[in-house]
Write a protein that holds these residues in place. Sequence first.
Motif, PDB file in Angstrom:
ATOM      1  N   ARG A   1     -52.424 136.984 -69.382  1.00  0.00           N
ATOM      2  CA  ARG A   1     -51.002 136.621 -69.428  1.00  0.00           C
ATOM      3  C   ARG A   1     -50.550 136.267 -70.839  1.00  0.00           C
ATOM      4  NH1 ARG A   1     -48.045 131.983 -65.655  1.00  0.00           N
ATOM      5  NH2 ARG A   1     -45.990 132.072 -66.694  1.00  0.00           N
ATOM      6  N   GLU A   2     -51.367 135.526 -71.573  1.00  0.00           N
ATOM      7  CA  GLU A   2     -50.971 135.094 -72.918  1.00  0.00           C
ATOM      8  C   GLU A   2     -50.771 136.292 -73.841  1.00  0.00           C
ATOM      9  OE1 GLU A   2     -52.579 132.200 -76.551  1.00  0.00           O
ATOM     10  OE2 GLU A   2     -53.597 132.217 -74.597  1.00  0.00           O
ATOM     11  N   GLN A   3     -51.718 137.251 -73.778  1.00  0.00           N
ATOM     12  CA  GLN A   3     -51.600 138.430 -74.633  1.00  0.00           C
ATOM     13  C   GLN A   3     -50.390 139.275 -74.247  1.00  0.00           C
ATOM     14  OE1 GLN A   3     -53.646 139.825 -77.463  1.00  0.00           O
ATOM     15  NE2 GLN A   3     -51.556 140.617 -77.407  1.00  0.00           N
ATOM     16  N   ILE A   4     -50.167 139.446 -72.945  1.00  0.00           N
ATOM     17  CA  ILE A   4     -49.026 140.249 -72.494  1.00  0.00           C
ATOM     18  C   ILE A   4     -47.718 139.585 -72.901  1.00  0.00           C
ATOM     19  CG2 ILE A   4     -47.834 141.165 -70.469  1.00  0.00           C
ATOM     20  CD1 ILE A   4     -50.564 141.391 -69.111  1.00  0.00           C
ATOM     21  N   THR A   5     -47.643 138.252 -72.798  1.00  0.00           N
ATOM     22  CA  THR A   5     -46.440 137.527 -73.209  1.00  0.00           C
ATOM     23  C   THR A   5     -46.177 137.726 -74.699  1.00  0.00           C
ATOM     24  OG1 THR A   5     -46.835 135.860 -71.493  1.00  0.00           O
ATOM     25  CG2 THR A   5     -45.324 135.264 -73.273  1.00  0.00           C
ATOM     26  N   THR A   6     -47.259 137.733 -75.499  1.00  0.00           N
ATOM     27  CA  THR A   6     -47.107 137.970 -76.941  1.00  0.00           C
ATOM     28  C   THR A   6     -46.549 139.359 -77.195  1.00  0.00           C
ATOM     29  OG1 THR A   6     -48.962 136.490 -77.425  1.00  0.00           O
ATOM     30  CG2 THR A   6     -48.323 138.061 -79.143  1.00  0.00           C
ATOM     31  N   TRP A   7     -47.076 140.350 -76.482  1.00  0.00           N
ATOM     32  CA  TRP A   7     -46.574 141.724 -76.650  1.00  0.00           C
ATOM     33  C   TRP A   7     -45.101 141.833 -76.266  1.00  0.00           C
ATOM     34  CZ3 TRP A   7     -51.519 143.991 -73.972  1.00  0.00           C
ATOM     35  CH2 TRP A   7     -52.519 144.137 -74.928  1.00  0.00           C
ATOM     36  N   VAL A   8     -44.726 141.173 -75.176  1.00  0.00           N
ATOM     37  CA  VAL A   8     -43.318 141.182 -74.757  1.00  0.00           C
ATOM     38  C   VAL A   8     -42.456 140.534 -75.829  1.00  0.00           C
ATOM     39  CG1 VAL A   8     -41.672 140.283 -73.083  1.00  0.00           C
ATOM     40  CG2 VAL A   8     -43.821 141.274 -72.285  1.00  0.00           C
ATOM     41  N   GLY A   9     -42.944 139.421 -76.400  1.00  0.00           N
ATOM     42  CA  GLY A   9     -42.197 138.741 -77.458  1.00  0.00           C
ATOM     43  C   GLY A   9     -42.056 139.573 -78.709  1.00  0.00           C
ATOM     44  N   GLN A  10     -43.024 140.467 -78.960  1.00  0.00           N
ATOM     45  CA  GLN A  10     -42.953 141.352 -80.126  1.00  0.00           C
ATOM     46  C   GLN A  10     -42.004 142.523 -79.910  1.00  0.00           C
ATOM     47  OE1 GLN A  10     -47.057 142.422 -80.701  1.00  0.00           O
ATOM     48  NE2 GLN A  10     -47.551 140.539 -81.817  1.00  0.00           N
ATOM     49  N   GLY A  11     -41.480 142.660 -78.692  1.00  0.00           N
ATOM     50  CA  GLY A  11     -40.537 143.734 -78.406  1.00  0.00           C
ATOM     51  C   GLY A  11     -41.171 145.028 -77.950  1.00  0.00           C
ATOM     52  N   LEU A  12     -42.482 145.015 -77.633  1.00  0.00           N
ATOM     53  CA  LEU A  12     -43.129 146.236 -77.156  1.00  0.00           C
ATOM     54  C   LEU A  12     -42.601 146.591 -75.769  1.00  0.00           C
ATOM     55  CD1 LEU A  12     -46.873 145.783 -78.186  1.00  0.00           C
ATOM     56  CD2 LEU A  12     -44.997 146.775 -79.481  1.00  0.00           C
ATOM     57  N   THR A  13     -42.524 147.869 -75.501  1.00  0.00           N
ATOM     58  CA  THR A  13     -42.056 148.318 -74.198  1.00  0.00           C
ATOM     59  C   THR A  13     -43.168 148.150 -73.161  1.00  0.00           C
ATOM     60  OG1 THR A  13     -42.780 150.589 -74.574  1.00  0.00           O
ATOM     61  CG2 THR A  13     -40.541 150.005 -75.283  1.00  0.00           C
ATOM     62  N   ILE A  14     -42.788 148.154 -71.883  1.00  0.00           N
ATOM     63  CA  ILE A  14     -43.787 148.047 -70.820  1.00  0.00           C
ATOM     64  C   ILE A  14     -44.715 149.253 -70.844  1.00  0.00           C
ATOM     65  CG2 ILE A  14     -44.115 147.720 -68.347  1.00  0.00           C
ATOM     66  CD1 ILE A  14     -42.749 145.403 -69.738  1.00  0.00           C
ATOM     67  N   VAL A  15     -44.171 150.428 -71.230  1.00  0.00           N
ATOM     68  CA  VAL A  15     -45.014 151.621 -71.333  1.00  0.00           C
ATOM     69  C   VAL A  15     -46.119 151.414 -72.360  1.00  0.00           C
ATOM     70  CG1 VAL A  15     -45.041 154.061 -71.973  1.00  0.00           C
ATOM     71  CG2 VAL A  15     -43.164 153.166 -70.601  1.00  0.00           C
ATOM     72  N   LYS A  16     -45.768 150.822 -73.528  1.00  0.00           N
ATOM     73  CA  LYS A  16     -46.757 150.577 -74.572  1.00  0.00           C
ATOM     74  C   LYS A  16     -47.767 149.531 -74.125  1.00  0.00           C
ATOM     75  CE  LYS A  16     -48.092 151.588 -78.769  1.00  0.00           C
ATOM     76  NZ  LYS A  16     -48.398 152.949 -79.186  1.00  0.00           N
ATOM     77  N   ILE A  17     -47.305 148.478 -73.466  1.00  0.00           N
ATOM     78  CA  ILE A  17     -48.215 147.442 -72.973  1.00  0.00           C
ATOM     79  C   ILE A  17     -49.171 148.033 -71.939  1.00  0.00           C
ATOM     80  CG2 ILE A  17     -48.315 145.256 -71.709  1.00  0.00           C
ATOM     81  CD1 ILE A  17     -45.630 144.513 -72.994  1.00  0.00           C
ATOM     82  N   HIS A  18     -48.653 148.878 -71.075  1.00  0.00           N
ATOM     83  CA  HIS A  18     -49.488 149.546 -70.075  1.00  0.00           C
ATOM     84  C   HIS A  18     -50.553 150.402 -70.753  1.00  0.00           C
ATOM     85  CE1 HIS A  18     -50.362 152.488 -66.801  1.00  0.00           C
ATOM     86  NE2 HIS A  18     -50.243 151.404 -66.046  1.00  0.00           N
ATOM     87  N   ASP A  19     -50.192 151.026 -71.866  1.00  0.00           N
ATOM     88  CA  ASP A  19     -51.138 151.835 -72.634  1.00  0.00           C
ATOM     89  C   ASP A  19     -52.224 150.962 -73.243  1.00  0.00           C
ATOM     90  OD1 ASP A  19     -52.305 153.971 -73.918  1.00  0.00           O
ATOM     91  OD2 ASP A  19     -50.915 153.961 -75.600  1.00  0.00           O
ATOM     92  N   PHE A  20     -51.831 149.840 -73.858  1.00  0.00           N
ATOM     93  CA  PHE A  20     -52.801 148.929 -74.472  1.00  0.00           C
ATOM     94  C   PHE A  20     -53.773 148.368 -73.437  1.00  0.00           C
ATOM     95  CE2 PHE A  20     -50.090 147.697 -78.410  1.00  0.00           C
ATOM     96  CZ  PHE A  20     -50.558 148.821 -79.060  1.00  0.00           C
ATOM     97  N   LEU A  21     -53.262 147.986 -72.272  1.00  0.00           N
ATOM     98  CA  LEU A  21     -54.136 147.456 -71.217  1.00  0.00           C
ATOM     99  C   LEU A  21     -55.123 148.517 -70.750  1.00  0.00           C
ATOM    100  CD1 LEU A  21     -51.566 145.388 -69.093  1.00  0.00           C
ATOM    101  CD2 LEU A  21     -53.359 144.490 -70.588  1.00  0.00           C
TER     102      LEU A  21
END
Length: 306
Positions: free
Chosen positions: A10-30
């Motif tokens: 959760r902490e890492q995903i929240t950081t990514w959201v705060g950086q403005g990354l899209t959900i598609v990019k976050i899904h890719d990183f995960l």
Amino acid sequence: HTWEALLARREQITTWVGQGLTIVKIHDFLGREGVVVPYRTLVRFCEVCCGFTGRRPKETVRVADGEPGMECQLDFGEVGLLLDPATARRRKTWALVFTAVYSRHQFVWLTHSQTLDAVIAGCEAAWAFFHGAFKVIIVDNMKAIVAKADAVNPVLTQGWLDYAQHCGLVTDTARVRKPTDKPRVERGILYVQKNFWAGESFVDLADAQARAVAWCAVKAGLRVHGTTQARPAEVFAEQEQSALLAVPGLYDVPVFKTCKVHRDHHIEACKSLYSVPKDYIGQSVDVRADSALVKVSFYGKVIKVH
């Protein structure tokens, strides 16, 4: 179990959201970390636990896509800073994005400048990627292509006209400050910024370009497009590629100059002297010089070739 796997990060995903990354990019990183979850589950998790707020799309009027292989829209978009080994400094980097209107298949050319040479280099790489050239190129009023913008009768630069004639393509310019005239590539630039460049690190321009080509062919090309509900690369291969113009031959980028004929009936171009007929002494002539020929013209008529 997928929700629990997301809670553990959760902490890492929240950081990514705060950086403005899209959900598609976050899904890719995960996915790279071995956390494979359904996309819609990740969207709900980001909304509930990470402060993500989606945007409601504005109403738009759809424009017909035209015939396969006919139109390609291109535009520059700034993506970030990248190390230039030649100067050992980080330089502003631009993405020249090519989007096939019919299939939505796209190509990305990364460059540190927006000169005519950079645009032509991007076009040459795009035609090799697409295995052909499009019949009509839709561009905004970038200085490398458009010398004088006009909604009805724009004036194109001499260098771009020469290259367009070499390729056999037609240039259709958008109106000034009218991004809706080329909406396919406008969305494509945002997609490149958010889903290719954001959150990544590159060694240099060559590394970034190699990864961009692979991303265009696989990640972007084989995704299900939100509007067409089809995979752009597959639609392009099945319906569009065969309709393209042949890949143009090698283009020798010329230099264009306007020179004055001196009293010794010579002009100076590219640090060399070239003779012209003495009848043109005192006149200004147009010069086109490449690695093989120097052509001197007066009001559109060729008067001497070296």
